[in-house]
Enzyme design. Structure first.
Site, PDB file in Angstrom:
ATOM      1  N   CYS A   1      30.921  23.119  -7.128  1.00 20.11           N
ATOM      2  CA  CYS A   1      30.296  23.910  -8.202  1.00 20.11           C
ATOM      3  C   CYS A   1      30.817  25.338  -8.292  1.00 20.11           C
ATOM      4  O   CYS A   1      30.983  25.870  -9.399  1.00 20.11           O
ATOM      5  CB  CYS A   1      28.783  23.887  -8.060  1.00 20.11           C
TER       6      CYS A   1
ATOM      7  N   HIS B   1      25.929  30.539 -10.135  1.00 15.68           N
ATOM      8  CA  HIS B   1      26.712  31.130  -9.063  1.00 15.68           C
ATOM      9  C   HIS B   1      27.460  32.353  -9.628  1.00 15.68           C
ATOM     10  O   HIS B   1      28.273  32.229 -10.554  1.00 15.68           O
ATOM     11  CB  HIS B   1      27.711  30.119  -8.500  1.00 15.68           C
TER      12      HIS B   1
HETATM   13  P1  NAP Z   1      20.118  15.903  -3.987  1.00 12.46           P
HETATM   14  O1  NAP Z   1      19.199  16.673  -4.861  1.00 12.46           O
HETATM   15  O2  NAP Z   1      19.915  15.942  -2.535  1.00 12.46           O
HETATM   16  O3  NAP Z   1      20.161  14.359  -4.501  1.00 12.46           O
HETATM   17  C1  NAP Z   1      20.805  13.354  -3.747  1.00 12.46           C
HETATM   18  C2  NAP Z   1      20.730  12.008  -4.456  1.00 12.46           C
HETATM   19  O4  NAP Z   1      21.388  11.039  -3.599  1.00 12.46           O
HETATM   20  C3  NAP Z   1      19.309  11.489  -4.697  1.00 12.46           C
HETATM   21  O5  NAP Z   1      19.266  10.824  -5.927  1.00 12.46           O
HETATM   22  C4  NAP Z   1      19.097  10.493  -3.551  1.00 12.46           C
HETATM   23  O6  NAP Z   1      18.198   9.446  -3.890  1.00 12.46           O
HETATM   24  C5  NAP Z   1      20.494   9.925  -3.420  1.00 12.46           C
HETATM   25  N1  NAP Z   1      20.688   9.327  -2.104  1.00 12.46           N
HETATM   26  C6  NAP Z   1      20.450   9.867  -0.890  1.00 12.46           C
HETATM   27  N2  NAP Z   1      20.728   8.983   0.099  1.00 12.46           N
HETATM   28  C7  NAP Z   1      21.132   7.838  -0.510  1.00 12.46           C
HETATM   29  C8  NAP Z   1      21.558   6.571  -0.043  1.00 12.46           C
HETATM   30  N3  NAP Z   1      21.600   6.280   1.276  1.00 12.46           N
HETATM   31  N4  NAP Z   1      21.930   5.625  -0.944  1.00 12.46           N
HETATM   32  C9  NAP Z   1      21.893   5.913  -2.274  1.00 12.46           C
HETATM   33  N5  NAP Z   1      21.474   7.098  -2.781  1.00 12.46           N
HETATM   34  C10 NAP Z   1      21.120   8.066  -1.910  1.00 12.46           C
HETATM   35  O7  NAP Z   1      21.637  16.419  -4.186  1.00 12.46           O
HETATM   36  P2  NAP Z   1      22.336  17.112  -5.477  1.00 12.46           P
HETATM   37  O8  NAP Z   1      22.295  18.580  -5.353  1.00 12.46           O
HETATM   38  O9  NAP Z   1      21.812  16.482  -6.719  1.00 12.46           O
HETATM   39  O10 NAP Z   1      23.844  16.730  -5.234  1.00 12.46           O
HETATM   40  C11 NAP Z   1      24.347  15.417  -5.485  1.00 12.46           C
HETATM   41  C12 NAP Z   1      25.846  15.436  -5.188  1.00 12.46           C
HETATM   42  O11 NAP Z   1      26.503  16.376  -6.067  1.00 12.46           O
HETATM   43  C13 NAP Z   1      26.168  15.916  -3.758  1.00 12.46           C
HETATM   44  O12 NAP Z   1      27.278  15.214  -3.285  1.00 12.46           O
HETATM   45  C14 NAP Z   1      26.481  17.395  -3.945  1.00 12.46           C
HETATM   46  O13 NAP Z   1      27.315  17.905  -2.952  1.00 12.46           O
HETATM   47  C15 NAP Z   1      27.162  17.383  -5.305  1.00 12.46           C
HETATM   48  N6  NAP Z   1      27.075  18.625  -6.096  1.00 12.46           N
HETATM   49  C16 NAP Z   1      25.899  19.317  -6.212  1.00 12.46           C
HETATM   50  C17 NAP Z   1      25.855  20.463  -7.011  1.00 12.46           C
HETATM   51  C18 NAP Z   1      24.604  21.289  -7.172  1.00 12.46           C
HETATM   52  O14 NAP Z   1      24.692  22.371  -7.802  1.00 12.46           O
HETATM   53  N7  NAP Z   1      23.438  20.861  -6.677  1.00 12.46           N
HETATM   54  C19 NAP Z   1      26.990  20.870  -7.698  1.00 12.46           C
HETATM   55  C20 NAP Z   1      28.176  20.142  -7.574  1.00 12.46           C
HETATM   56  C21 NAP Z   1      28.193  19.025  -6.768  1.00 12.46           C
HETATM   57  P3  NAP Z   1      16.670   9.406  -3.337  1.00 12.46           P
HETATM   58  O15 NAP Z   1      15.886  10.357  -4.189  1.00 12.46           O
HETATM   59  O16 NAP Z   1      16.282   7.991  -3.543  1.00 12.46           O
HETATM   60  O17 NAP Z   1      16.729   9.822  -1.887  1.00 12.46           O
END
Ligand code: NAP
Length: 352
Positions: A148, A241
């Site tokens: 990001c 950011h």
């Molecule tokens: P998050 O809020 O922690 O969400 C994680 C997601 O993954 C949830 O839907 C969760 O489902 C699912 N998950 C967790 N364990 C799992 C498993 N064993 N099998 C299948 N699904 C699973 O994270 P996020 O911030 O949205 O980020 C998601 C991805 O995008 C990450 O790789 C992160 O590094 C990347 N990212 C994030 C941002 C940001 O600004 N937040 C920006 C760029 C990239 P449950 O609810 O069922 O646990």
């Protein structure tokens, strides 16, 4: 599905997944056909299991969907990826093997030689890398969004790199808590505080920026040859950011030269025509106390980056500040834009 292209969202319950659901709810080309997450959420009604944090109600139709397991088959030619990176790698590969295009936000495949790491306004030509994944025997492909902070940084600097050639880059970030997902950083660690460490973030900025601004040739992408020094900090803002940057170029560049290049950044018509593309992608601010997350984050519906405070630097050539929306330009919004590109370039058929 009412003439729109069905798509699926992996990790739909998370911070980025919710942003996908919101952005896709009234998208002109796409319709969410399935939401998927972990086994703990699968089988439950999306509206019951998601900890919805968007400041609008959950789109009613999507709230009623049953959450699926994150495994093929899921409907549609495009699968958006927002899974926890600990589990995303093999899951995304399984969808590409099943013939779908996975547009992902996770780190897992970003640096692989045959995976395009895209910012459509900055390196549209890298899209062609996806065809090399045929060599893996995949009828589908994985296309990656950058980290990001890298997404905002590189979009803002692409006009300057194209015009003058970056030689050295020093960046210090102030990154919002939503960048850590949900529940993310504990409130006792971040309220009234700044944490001068985000795991692996500096390495991601240093690697990914050079791939995105690299040159595509017969052997793949040759990374851009500039040195990057990144310092990353978590600050108690919710979204957005903010970064301060010093940059050195291959030739002398004045602030007026830089402002002219930023303002003239050419919008490639193949990208500018997409529904999610902002006009312009890089907005220039001349007020000395801008950009600020509270005041400038929604520019271009969260898809534009704002650059301000362009001034001489006594160590490198120029200093500036920039701001980008981490879950829109840095994640879901740009992934939707990449999916639109697949449609516009004829790689995904529109419904008859
Ligand atoms: P998050 O809020 O922690 O969400 C994680 C997601 O993954 C949830 O839907 C969760 O489902 C699912 N998950 C967790 N364990 C799992 C498993 N064993 N099998 C299948 N699904 C699973 O994270 P996020 O911030 O949205 O980020 C998601 C991805 O995008 C990450 O790789 C992160 O590094 C990347 N990212 C994030 C941002 C940001 O600004 N937040 C920006 C760029 C990239 P449950 O609810 O069922 O646990």
């Amino acid at each position: 599905m009412s003439g729109r292209i069905p798509v699926s969202v992996l990790g739909a319950t998370g911070t980025v997944g919710q942003k996908f659901v919101r952005l896709l709810a009234d998208h002109p080309w796409f319709e969410v056909a399935a939401v998927a997450a972990s086994s703990a959420s699968a089988g439950k009604r999306y509206g019951d299991v998601v900890r919805w944090r968007e400041p609008v109600p959950i789109p009613e139709r999507i709230a009623g969907l049953t959450v699926q397991e994150s495994a093929p088959p899921l409907p549609g030619p495009i699968v958006f990826g927002a899974l926890d990176a600990e589990v995303a790698g093999p899951i995304e590969q399984a969808f590409a093997r099943a013939g779908q295009y996975v547009v992902t936000n996770t780190r897992n495949h970003r640096m692989e030689a045959d995976v395009p790491l895209l910012i459509p306004e900055a390196n549209l030509d890298h899209l062609a890398l996806m065809d090399r994944q045929r060599d893996r025997g995949w009828p589908g492909a994985i296309l990656a969004n950058p980290n990001c902070s890298t997404a905002a940084l590189v979009l803002a600097l692409a006009p300057l790199h194209q015009a003058f050639g970056i030689e050295k880059l020093f960046v210090s970030t102030m990154q919002a808590v939503s960048g850590a997902g949900y529940p993310g950083v504990a409130s006792l660690d971040i309220v009234g505080n700044v944490v001068p460490y985000i795991g692996n973030e500096e390495e991601k900025i240093e690697r990914e920026s050079r791939k995105i601004l690299g040159t595509l040739g017969p052997a793949g992408v040759t990374p851009a040859e500039f040195a990057v020094s990144a310092h990353t900090n978590r600050v108690p803002t919710i979204d957005g950011h903010l970064m301060t940057v010093s940059v050195g170029f291959r030739r002398r560049v004045t602030p007026d030269d830089a402002l002219a290049a930023l303002r003239a950044f050419p919008a490639n018509p193949r990208v500018a025509c997409l529904p999610s593309s902002p006009t312009p992608p890089v907005e220039v601010e001349t007020r000395m106390d801008r950009p600020q997350p509270r005041l400038d984050l929604e520019r271009g519906r969260g898809m534009a980056v704002t650059v301000g405070r362009v001034r001489p630097c006594p160590i490198l050539d120029l200093r500036l500040a920039l701001l980008g929306h981490n879950t829109i330009r840095g994640a879901a919004g740009q992934a939707v834009q990449i999916a639109e590109l697949l449609v516009a370039e004829g790689r995904v058929d529109r419904p008859a």
